[in-house]
Structures are given as structure tokens and as C-alpha cells.
Design a protein around this motif. Structure first.
Motif, short mmCIF file in Angstrom:
data_model
loop_
_atom_site.label_atom_id
_atom_site.label_comp_id
_atom_site.label_asym_id
_atom_site.label_seq_id
_atom_site.Cartn_x
_atom_site.Cartn_y
_atom_site.Cartn_z
N THR A 53 0.82 -1.22 0.00
CA THR A 53 0.00 0.00 0.00
C THR A 53 0.86 1.26 0.00
OG1 THR A 53 -0.10 -0.07 2.42
CG2 THR A 53 -1.90 -1.13 1.20
N GLY A 54 2.16 1.10 -0.18
CA GLY A 54 3.04 2.27 -0.16
C GLY A 54 2.97 3.11 -1.42
N ASP A 55 2.46 2.54 -2.52
CA ASP A 55 2.36 3.27 -3.78
C ASP A 55 1.00 3.96 -3.85
OD1 ASP A 55 2.26 4.19 -6.36
OD2 ASP A 55 3.20 2.42 -7.23
N SER A 56 1.00 5.28 -3.77
CA SER A 56 -0.26 6.03 -3.74
C SER A 56 -1.03 5.94 -5.05
CB SER A 56 0.01 7.50 -3.41
OG SER A 56 0.89 8.07 -4.37
N ASP A 57 -0.36 5.53 -6.12
CA ASP A 57 -1.02 5.46 -7.43
C ASP A 57 -1.90 4.21 -7.57
OD1 ASP A 57 0.13 7.82 -8.21
OD2 ASP A 57 1.89 6.85 -9.10
N GLN A 58 -1.75 3.26 -6.68
CA GLN A 58 -2.57 2.05 -6.75
C GLN A 58 -3.14 1.75 -5.37
OE1 GLN A 58 0.95 -0.36 -8.13
NE2 GLN A 58 0.35 -1.70 -6.44
N GLY A 59 -4.38 2.12 -5.16
CA GLY A 59 -5.01 1.87 -3.88
C GLY A 59 -5.37 0.42 -3.72
N ALA A 60 -5.87 0.08 -2.54
CA ALA A 60 -6.29 -1.28 -2.27
C ALA A 60 -7.51 -1.62 -3.13
CB ALA A 60 -6.62 -1.44 -0.80
N PRO A 61 -7.61 -2.83 -3.61
CA PRO A 61 -8.78 -3.22 -4.41
C PRO A 61 -10.04 -3.28 -3.56
CG PRO A 61 -7.43 -5.14 -3.94
CD PRO A 61 -6.66 -3.95 -3.44
N VAL A 62 -11.18 -3.16 -4.22
CA VAL A 62 -12.48 -3.21 -3.55
C VAL A 62 -13.37 -4.19 -4.31
CG1 VAL A 62 -14.53 -1.92 -2.87
CG2 VAL A 62 -12.28 -0.83 -2.76
N LEU A 63 -14.02 -5.08 -3.59
CA LEU A 63 -14.94 -6.02 -4.24
C LEU A 63 -16.18 -5.27 -4.72
CD1 LEU A 63 -14.72 -9.09 -1.84
CD2 LEU A 63 -13.86 -8.94 -4.18
N SER A 64 -16.56 -5.47 -5.96
CA SER A 64 -17.73 -4.81 -6.52
C SER A 64 -19.01 -5.43 -5.97
CB SER A 64 -17.72 -4.94 -8.04
OG SER A 64 -17.93 -6.29 -8.42
N ASP A 65 -20.11 -4.74 -6.20
CA ASP A 65 -21.41 -5.27 -5.78
C ASP A 65 -21.65 -6.64 -6.40
OD1 ASP A 65 -21.78 -2.93 -4.42
OD2 ASP A 65 -23.19 -2.06 -5.86
#
Length: 424
Positions: free
Chosen positions: A114-126
Motif C-alpha cells: 500500500t506504499g504506492d499512492s497510485d494504486q489503492g487497495a482493491p475493492v470487491l464490486s457489488d
């Protein structure tokens, strides 16, 4: 006017025009899904709604929208996520990373880097959450446990749930034990290893032969395995919990992370041979999920009585119970898909059959399965390579081995393969 063939005006056939209009509509819907236009257009990344299917709750209001969502799903599957993952910052997962993952039962996505601000943590879609809940409904409805993890080994991005529930591993533990034997006890040159030991490892992994496994356990014991488990970050007492221990999906993931490091980085003929052996397993529930099949009726291989190769079976059975035979015909397998836990019907009803996600997939694994008097399990762990990228994958369930149990496992595995699209 009304002619013999139906309503027409001059030379125009209204019914034929209607057919053309429906066909044109379907073509437009598919094109919009393919090009991500209209209802399929990506939303701004700031609110996390750029994932496929996040608009599902609002979009599905009739048959046309339902069709559009199915088209979008197929387009998502047809467009592999691996090229996009390759564009993200590389990261090598560690055992500390896996140890720190959340233990919540509900499915979640994660990013170890998570140190790279250009790639946030993924999120599961609905859509992904609904599909995962549907795949888990078999276990929730019947009071079984299901633990799972799929993680891209090149970025440390993955999906997991219920990692710390202890489940009987059955023969799946043979994989880590054989990895220890080859890693620590075999010479680096596989051609210098005793042929009898090579055969025992092959039979244990490929055929899940209890006799060969028993011989390996008696030959190499537990002390070296305790050291191997400690290096993996797993409780060393696991090796003393019978030949077929109970453990968690987190522990399985830690063991397979160590196996992967050996297979990929040892640079020896022994490691190369072991990798090929793991890729030749007769039974792989992970492979079933990818290819849309089940293997109900397959059981651990036991030599025929009097064949001269049955030594060790009795000891193995005494330790943890014989792997039970399952006679159910896989053609009769059925899976009742339940609604999502929320009120009302699920947003999308999953098909009852298991669909293939493609053929550019290889699996190195060791499964375990039993329908026993005291212990039940359908488990599988290993390394799944999709379009050239390696994923660590673990699915452990406490359902008894049966046609339904293996179908449910294949459904859950297939769903995890599909929702990996949310990792980018």
C-alpha cells in the motif's frame, strides 16, 4: 393490412422488422458492454465504483438489464486481468504479510503493498459480493465452513475470507510434507535421489497414495518437518496432529508460499521435478473450478490387497481414518444456489452449472477429501497460473466429500477466479 403471414403495410412485414429490432438491440448492448459505454461506463475512481458491476443494484430492473449484466460478465471474463496486474508495481508477499491479513468471515479484497499512492487497495464490486455470497450459500445453509484465499503473487493483491477457521485438511497435508522431504532431505540433483523415495513422493502427490505417504512419514519423521513449518511461520505442533492434521486456510497459505519460493527460486532439478509432480495430480478441485468440471467419485488411491504395495495403509488409517470412497455419479451432481444474505432475491442468480473460465491455466496442487464418520472435508491448495501470472490459492471446506460437495467447491473456486477482475 392483415395478410396470410401477419400484419404488413405495403411490402413491409412488421413482425420481421420487430425481429430485426430485437437483434439490433442485443448487438448494441453487447457493443456497449465491450466498449464500456452507457450503463457499462466506468465511474470516477475516487469513490471506488469503477469496478465492473458496481451499478448492478440500480441497473437490474428487467430482463433487458439482466441480459446486459450477463453480457458484461462474459466480456469481463474474456478480457483477462493479468495484463493490467502486470502494469502495477511488483511486490513479493512475505509470511508476515499473510500473518497480518484480517480474519473476518465476510469476503474482502486486500493489497499487501500500500506504499504506492497510485494504486489503492482493491475493492470487491457489488456483483462480486453477490456472486461470492451465492457461492458460499451451500456452506452457510448446511452449517459447513468455507475458508479461501486467492492472491496474485506478483503484486500481493488478493481476495480472502474466514482464514482462521480450523478445518480437517485430509490428504492436502501430503503436499507440504512432500515439499519438506524434497527440499530438506533429497539431493539437489533429483537423479541422485533413491528411486524408491522418488516413486513414493510421486505416488503420494499424484495419486494421494496413503501407503507411500506412510513410508515417507516413517522414514523422515517429524523433526525436519517441524523446522520447515517454523520457517514457513506455521505452528510446529501441526506435524504431530496425526498424519492428516486439522489446520486453517491461513496456515495452508503460509505453507504454499514457502513451497512456491522453493519451486521458483531453488534452481535445482529436484525443485523442477517437484513442480512438475504437483502439476500432475489426478484430483484437483481447483482445476475443476477453472475448467468447469467436478471429480465426484474420485478418492484417494489405495493399492489393491495383496499387491505388495499396501504397507503403511493401516497405520495411516489408524492415525486419521481412511479416505472414504464416494460412489455418487458426478452427472447427478446438483447445487442449489441460495439468495444473498440480504433481504430479497440476489441481484444476479448464478447458473447451477460450473462454467469454464478458459484454458490458459495450469495448476500445481494437492487436494484432500473425505466423507468420514468423524471428519469431513473437501480441500485444495496450490499455485494456479493464469495467462502467465502465478496466484496462490487456498480453499478449505468442512463439507463431506460428495457430488454436491465437489460441485459447491468448483462453484466457489470458479467464482474466486472470476472476481479476480476486481484486483485492478
Amino acid at each position: 393490412m392483415l395478410g396470410a403471414g401477419g400484419l404488413s403495410f405495403g411490402n413491409l412485414d412488421v413482425r420481421r422488422l420487430g425481429t430485426y429490432a430485437v437483434a439490433a438491440f442485443l448487438v448494441i448492448v453487447f457493443a456497449m458492454a465491450l466498449l464500456h459505454l452507457g450503463p457499462f461506463a466506468a465511474a470516477p475512481k475516487s469513490d471506488g465504483s469503477h469496478h465492473v458491476g458496481v451499478q448492478g443494484a440500480n441497473a437490474i430492473g428487467g430482463n433487458a438489464a439482466y441480459l446486459a449484466q450477463n453480457v458484461a460478465t462474459q466480456v469481463s471474463i474474456a478480457r483477462p486481468v493479468e495484463p493490467a496486474l502486470a502494469q502495477l508495481s511488483p511486490y513479493t508477499p512475505t509470511r508476515e504479510d499473510l500473518a497480518n491479513l484480517a480474519g473476518q468471515k465476510a469476503p474482502y479484497a486486500f493489497a499487501l503493498n500500500t506504499g504506492d499512492s497510485d494504486q489503492g487497495a482493491p475493492v470487491l464490486s457489488d456483483r462480486s459480493l453477490v456472486n461470492l455470497n451465492n457461492a458460499l450459500a451451500y456452506y452457510d445453509t448446511n452449517g459447513y465452513e468455507a475458508s479461501y484465499l486467492i492472491m496474485d503473487l506478483g503484486t500481493g493483491r488478493g481476495i480472502a475470507g474466514n482464514l482462521d477457521t480450523a478445518i480437517y485438511g485430509a490428504s492436502s497435508f501430503k503436499g507440504p510434507y512432500c515439499a519438506y522431504v524434497v527440499n530438506k532431505e533429497f539431493p539437489n540433483d533429483i537423479n541422485e535421489a533413491r528411486s524408491s523415495r522418488v516413486t513414493q513422493v510421486e505416488n503420494t502427490i499424484i495419486w494421494s497414495d496413503n501407503s507411500s505417504y506412510g513410508k515417507l512419514r516413517r522414514t523422515y519423521g517429524t523433526e525436519g518437518m517441524e523446522e520447515w513449518l517454523a520457517e514457513a511461520g506455521v505452528d510446529t505442533a501441526l506435524v504431530d496432529d496425526t498424519y492428516f492434521p486439522t489446520y486453517t486456510a491461513r496456515q495452508s497459505a503460509l505453507m504454499w508460499l514457502k513451497i512456491y519460493d522453493y519451486l521458483e527460486n531453488a534452481g535445482t532439478s529436484a525443485a523442477e521435478w517437484l513442480s512438475e509432480t504437483f502439476g500432475s495430480t489426478e484430483v484437483s478441485f481447483l482445476r475443476n473450478g477453472a475448467l468447469g468440471t467436478t471429480s465426484a467419485g474420485h478418492t484417494d488411491y489405495l493399492p489393491e490387497e495383496g499387491s505388495g504395495t499396501e504397507e503403511g495403509v493401516e497405520e495411516a488409517e489408524t492415525e486419521a481414518g481412511e479416505e472414504a470412497e464416494v460412489s455418487a455419479d458426478s452427472s447427478e451432481a446438483s447445487l442449489e444456489v441460495e439468495a444473498a444474505p440480504d433481504e430479497g432475491d440476489p441481484i444476479v442468480d448464478e447458473e447451477k452449472v460450473v462454467a469454464s473460465i478458459g484454458t490458459n491455466i495450469t495448476v500445481r496442487n494437492k487436494a484432500g477429501w473425505i466423507d468420514g464418520q468423524e471428519d469431513d472435508a473437501v480441500c485444495d491448495s496450490g499455485i494456479v497460473t493464469i495467462n502467465g501470472r502465478d496466484y496462490l490459492m487456498v480453499v478449505m471446506t468442512s463439507a463431506p466429500d460428495s457430488a454436491d460437495g465437489e460441485q459447491a467447491f468448483a462453484h466457489l473456486a470458479r467464482t474466486l477466479f472470476e472476481v479476480r477482475s476486481d484486483l485492478v
